[in-house]
Every structure is written in C-alpha cells, then in structure tokens.
Design an enzyme around this catalytic site. Structure first.
Site, PDB file in Angstrom:
ATOM      1  N   LYS A 164       0.847  -1.197   0.000  1.00  0.00           N
ATOM      2  CA  LYS A 164       0.000   0.000   0.000  1.00  0.00           C
ATOM      3  C   LYS A 164       0.883   1.248   0.000  1.00  0.00           C
ATOM      4  O   LYS A 164       1.958   1.246   0.606  1.00  0.00           O
ATOM      5  CB  LYS A 164      -0.875  -0.064   1.261  1.00  0.00           C
ATOM      6  CG  LYS A 164      -1.910   1.029   1.432  1.00  0.00           C
ATOM      7  CD  LYS A 164      -2.689   0.767   2.733  1.00  0.00           C
ATOM      8  CE  LYS A 164      -3.788   1.764   2.997  1.00  0.00           C
ATOM      9  NZ  LYS A 164      -4.572   1.420   4.214  1.00  0.00           N
ATOM     10  N   SER A 180      -9.605   1.229   3.396  1.00  0.00           N
ATOM     11  CA  SER A 180      -8.791   2.061   2.538  1.00  0.00           C
ATOM     12  C   SER A 180      -7.762   1.307   1.694  1.00  0.00           C
ATOM     13  O   SER A 180      -7.270   1.852   0.708  1.00  0.00           O
ATOM     14  CB  SER A 180      -8.056   3.110   3.375  1.00  0.00           C
ATOM     15  OG  SER A 180      -7.153   2.492   4.269  1.00  0.00           O
ATOM     16  N   SER A 240      -9.372  -1.445   7.407  1.00  0.00           N
ATOM     17  CA  SER A 240      -8.869  -1.218   6.046  1.00  0.00           C
ATOM     18  C   SER A 240      -8.129  -2.367   5.386  1.00  0.00           C
ATOM     19  O   SER A 240      -7.813  -2.286   4.205  1.00  0.00           O
ATOM     20  CB  SER A 240      -7.978   0.012   6.022  1.00  0.00           C
ATOM     21  OG  SER A 240      -8.787   1.166   6.017  1.00  0.00           O
TER      22      SER A 240
HETATM   23  N1  GLN Z   1     -12.956   3.368   7.313  1.00  0.00           N
HETATM   24  C1  GLN Z   1     -12.247   3.663   8.501  1.00  0.00           C
HETATM   25  C2  GLN Z   1     -11.813   5.109   8.495  1.00  0.00           C
HETATM   26  O1  GLN Z   1     -12.097   5.768   7.565  1.00  0.00           O
HETATM   27  C3  GLN Z   1     -11.037   2.757   8.650  1.00  0.00           C
HETATM   28  C4  GLN Z   1      -9.912   3.109   7.763  1.00  0.00           C
HETATM   29  C5  GLN Z   1      -8.676   2.312   8.056  1.00  0.00           C
HETATM   30  O2  GLN Z   1      -8.713   1.229   8.624  1.00  0.00           O
HETATM   31  N2  GLN Z   1      -7.541   2.865   7.678  1.00  0.00           N
HETATM   32  O3  GLN Z   1     -11.217   5.600   9.401  1.00  0.00           O
END
Ligand code: GLN
Length: 484
Positions: A78, A153, A177
């Site tokens: 990532k 994400s 994510s």
């Molecule tokens: N969807 C969650 C957020 O927006 C988790 C994102 C993540 O795990 N990086 O914070």
C-alpha cells in the site's frame, strides 16, 4: 510455464525451490499481468517495473536461498509504506512529490526475506475511508464489477491480490482497512494484534490503532507474510517483544473442536438480503462440519462507531499537523506569511474527507470539549475491551460479518459521510480492542464477494490462522472474477 500469475505464495515458492521457473519469470509474469489488468482495475499508484526486474535478476544470479521464505516472490505494498527513494503518497496530493530517505521496517523485512516489491497500491487519502474513492489519484475498481468500489482504505491492495496481479500484498488496518476491502474483493486479509508488527516508516493515521498486515488468496500465504514482518523493532517502541509464533507452519484446527462466539450486536445488523443469504449458508456449512456456535452479548459494541470516529479523528488531527508545507510535499506559492503558508498548503494539498477528520479531531480535543468527547470515548473504549474479553471466555474465537452490504456502486455515499462511517461497525471493535482478526471469503451473493471475520485473543495469530485453515476447507472458493 503458463499462468505463473495464478500461483499463491506457497505454490510459487515451491516452484522456485524446484527450479521449475526463475524469480525473473515470476516477477515478469506479475508485471505483465499488472500491465494487462491495470486499465480495468487501477490498483497501482506506482509500478516498480525496472527495479523489480533488476532485483529478480540479482536474486537469480545469487541462486535460490532456502533460508529466505519469500525468495523471489512478487508482492505489492500500500502506498503508505515508505520505500527509500520511491514515491510514497498515502493517496494525497500533499505528498505527491515526496520521496522518503528511509525504509519502513516491514518493507525492509519483506526484502530481507527475499520478496520483490512490484507495485505501490492505491488507497483512500491517508487511509481515511472505506472505498478508496478518497484517493487523490483516482479510483480503484472492484475486480468482480468495475462499476463498484473495492472497499478501502487498502482497496488497491485488495484489487491487486483478488485480480491476480500479485499473490500477496501489504495493507494497513486502523478501523478495518485490510479486512473490509479483502472481503469486498474476495480475498483474505489479516489484521495482527496491535504491536505485533512495527509501524516504523508507515504514514501515520491513528497511532493507537494502525497495524500493517497481509492480504492474500490463501490462509497459508497470510502466515508466510506475517512471519516475515512480525516482531520487535528498536525503531518502534510500541512493537511488542513477545516471541513471534511459527505463523508459516500452523496446523489445521479440527472443526469439531471449534466453538465460535457470535456477537449479537453484529449479527443483528440490517443486512442486504444477498449478503445475509451467503452468511446464513456459510454458518450452516460450518455447523454441518461440526463447528459449534454460541451467541455472545457485547452490548457496548453499539458505541463502536462513535468511539472510533472520535478517537481516530483526534489522533489523525495531531498526526497530520506535520504536513505544513515546510518540510514535506506540497507547498503553496500563494500569499506571503507563515500562517498563509500553512493554511494554503493544507487547503490545496488535503482532500475534503481528510480536512473533515482534522476539524473533527481538533474539536474533540479542544478545551471545554475534551472531557465530553475525547475522554468519554477513551472510557467507552475500555468498556468495549471488557466486552471482548468476556465474550471470549466461553469460546475459542468470535465469528462476525465484515460488511452488511456488498461492494457498492461508485458515489453511493460520497455525500453522506455518517452513513459511510456507520458501515464500518463490524470492523471497528477489533481495532478498539487491539486484538487480531482476519477476513475470508464466505461465498458470492448476486455475483459479489461476501466475507466472514474471525477474531481472536491478543498475540494468538497462530491460533487464528489454524482455525481459519479449517474454515477455508469448508467454505467453497470463489473462483475467478469474471472477465479478468
Ligand atoms: N474506514 C475507517 C476510516 O475511515 C477505517 C480506515 C482504516 O482502517 N484505515 O477511518
């Protein structure tokens, strides 16, 4: 030697050991597959083609090294992991031209184990989001339906693995994510215990939640990557010194020996009927194989979304204060003066969702509101941890859905952030607790992947993988995404 791109990590490692093909063959096949599928998937922000090929050739020249478990295997990471000299944007304009002068510990460890990093994958800006739609560099598409999001994400990581670009990828999980995009794209994703994996060199979002972990197509492959990246690190004081388990060689649990707790609050969600159908069938199949279930009350989970979005926003607002136009990335050339430099650089460099989180976080930490919001949320976090501990008293692991709906069409929630936050309710509890968990495919509903989530005790990644292997044998594989 056809279809090398189809092989999982373990299979490819065997082929390399038997000299059936070379690291260069394998890396070339991955790069070719990326070239062919990128127009459709948009999973990668950077493809490290020449560098990856050079490295594979070096490995082949040195000769196969059985002491390096990921020798010659292509992986994606990532775009929040720092790679020395390579672009590291975290999906943000503000880091568009940033080239780190150092390497994330997990990247260093992947390479030390012999892996070849072929691409940096797309993500929501600073990992804030659940659909990868908040990347400043355009969307990633779901391998099963290009009109739908891959989740997020780590949406690029999930699409790169489920779309057979690479056998495994590295993502980060602050509130789901890794697990959620894996579920929406039809692959597996593991969030380790907080502290199991070093956070050094990872662009920070919520420092008390962030963990790096693998996405792959087989349980065994999750273990192979975890074994390579886990363990203490002098560069991250929150990386635990506990001994690293033998994650690469776990025995398969016997279904008849497993009692899985079903958190009431998560199974009572308002499901899309297609998702519910797959989940119920999966539970029947597991029960048929001898798995026992036990409903467990976890009443405080109903506060997970509010708790997480207060704490994560607070941590984000402090972590992102460093992007001020002075030391990193984008610097505004507009109005003169220091305050204007800060204001304009941040306004030009940061997207709307990130700015929303910074405002929210600044608010809940501000004098007069700190007690009402931040402190209260920290207290509720303790209650959720207590619920989790109690829930595991009478069972081995918890089993839960990952998402109440399948991958959604682009734009469904962009004007409705609160509904989008609410969709994270199944994945957030694990991050609030800090425990390990993984998501795996449960089946297809209406042609779209549906995932199940297995959650365990802190630092019991080996047990988690062993139970997941049993489940993997019972639940049918998804097959190939159509048209890929
Ligand atoms: N969807 C969650 C957020 O927006 C988790 C994102 C993540 O795990 N990086 O914070």
């Amino acid at each position: 030697m056809t279809e090398l791109w189809r092989l999982g990590l373990g299979q490819a490692a065997q082929g390399l050991a038997k000299r059936q093909f070379t690291a260069t063959d394998l890396v070339s096949a991955s790069l070719e597959r990326i070239r062919l599928s990128e127009p459709r998937l948009g999973a990668c922000l950077a493809v490290l083609g020449q560098e990856a090929l050079d490295r594979a050739r070096d490995l082949d020249r040195e000769g196969h090294d059985p002491s390096r478990p990921l020798w010659g295997l292509p992986v994606s990471v990532k775009d929040v992991f720092c790679l020395k000299g390579a672009p590291t944007t975290a999906g943000s304009r503000i880091l568009e031209d940033y080239r780190p002068s150092f390497e994330a510990t997990v990247v260093r460890r992947l390479r030390a184990a012999g892996a070849v990093i072929v691409a940096k994958t797309n993500c929501d800006e600073f990992a804030m989001g659940s659909s990868t739609e908040f990347s400043a560099f355009g969307p990633t598409r779901n391998p099963w339906d290009p009109g739908r999001v891959p989740g997020g994400s780590s949406g690029g990581a999930a699409a790169s693995v489920a779309g057979f670009q690479v056998p495994a990828g590295l993502g980060t999980d602050t509130g789901g994510s890794i697990r959620q995009p894996a579920a929406l794209c039809g692959c597996l994703g593991l969030k380790p215990t907080y502290g199991r994996v070093s956070r050094y060199g990872i662009v920070a979002y919520g420092s008390s939640f962030d963990q790096a972990g693998p996405l792959a197509r087989r349980v065994d492959d999750l273990g192979l990557v975890l074994a390579a990246i886990a363990g203490p690190d002098g560069l991250d004081s929150t990386a635990s010194g506990r001994p690293v388990g033998d994650y690469a060689n776990v025995a398969e649990a016997r279904p008849g020996e497993l009692t899985l707790g079903l958190p009431d609050e998560l199974w009572a969600a308002d499901f899309d009927p297609l998702v519910l159908g797959v989940l119920e069938r999966a539970r029947r199949e597991l029960a048929g194989a001898g798995v026992r279930f036990k409903a467990v009350p976890m009443p405080n989970l109903r506060f997970s979304v509010a708790t997480y979005y207060i704490l994560a926003a607070a941590e984000a607002s402090t972590n992102l204060a460093r992007y001020d136009g002075v030391r990193y990335g984008h610097r505004s050339g507009g109005d003169p003066g220091l305050l204007a430099l800060y204001r304009d650089s941040r306004t030009e460099g940061l997207g709307q969702e990130v700015r929303r989180r910074i405002m929210l976080g600044t608010f809940v930490l501000s004098s007069g509101y700190y007690e009402a919001y931040f402190r209260k949320a920290a207290q509720v976090r303790r209650l959720i941890q207590e619920d989790y501990r109690k829930a595991l008293e009478g069972c081995d692991f918890l089993l839960a859905p990952v998402s109440s709906i399948p991958a959604w069409p682009f734009g469904s929630f962009t004007d409705d952030p609160l509904t989008a936050y609410q969709l994270d309710m199944m994945t957030l509890p694990l991050n609030l607790v800090g425990a390990p968990g993984l998501s795996m495919p449960a089946g297809l509903g209406g042609g779209l992947p549906v995932g199940l989530q297995l959650m365990g005790r802190a630092f019991d990644e080996a047990g988690l993988l062993s139970a997941a292997k049993a489940l993997e044998r019972i639940l049918p594989p998804l097959g190939d995404p159509p048209g890929l």
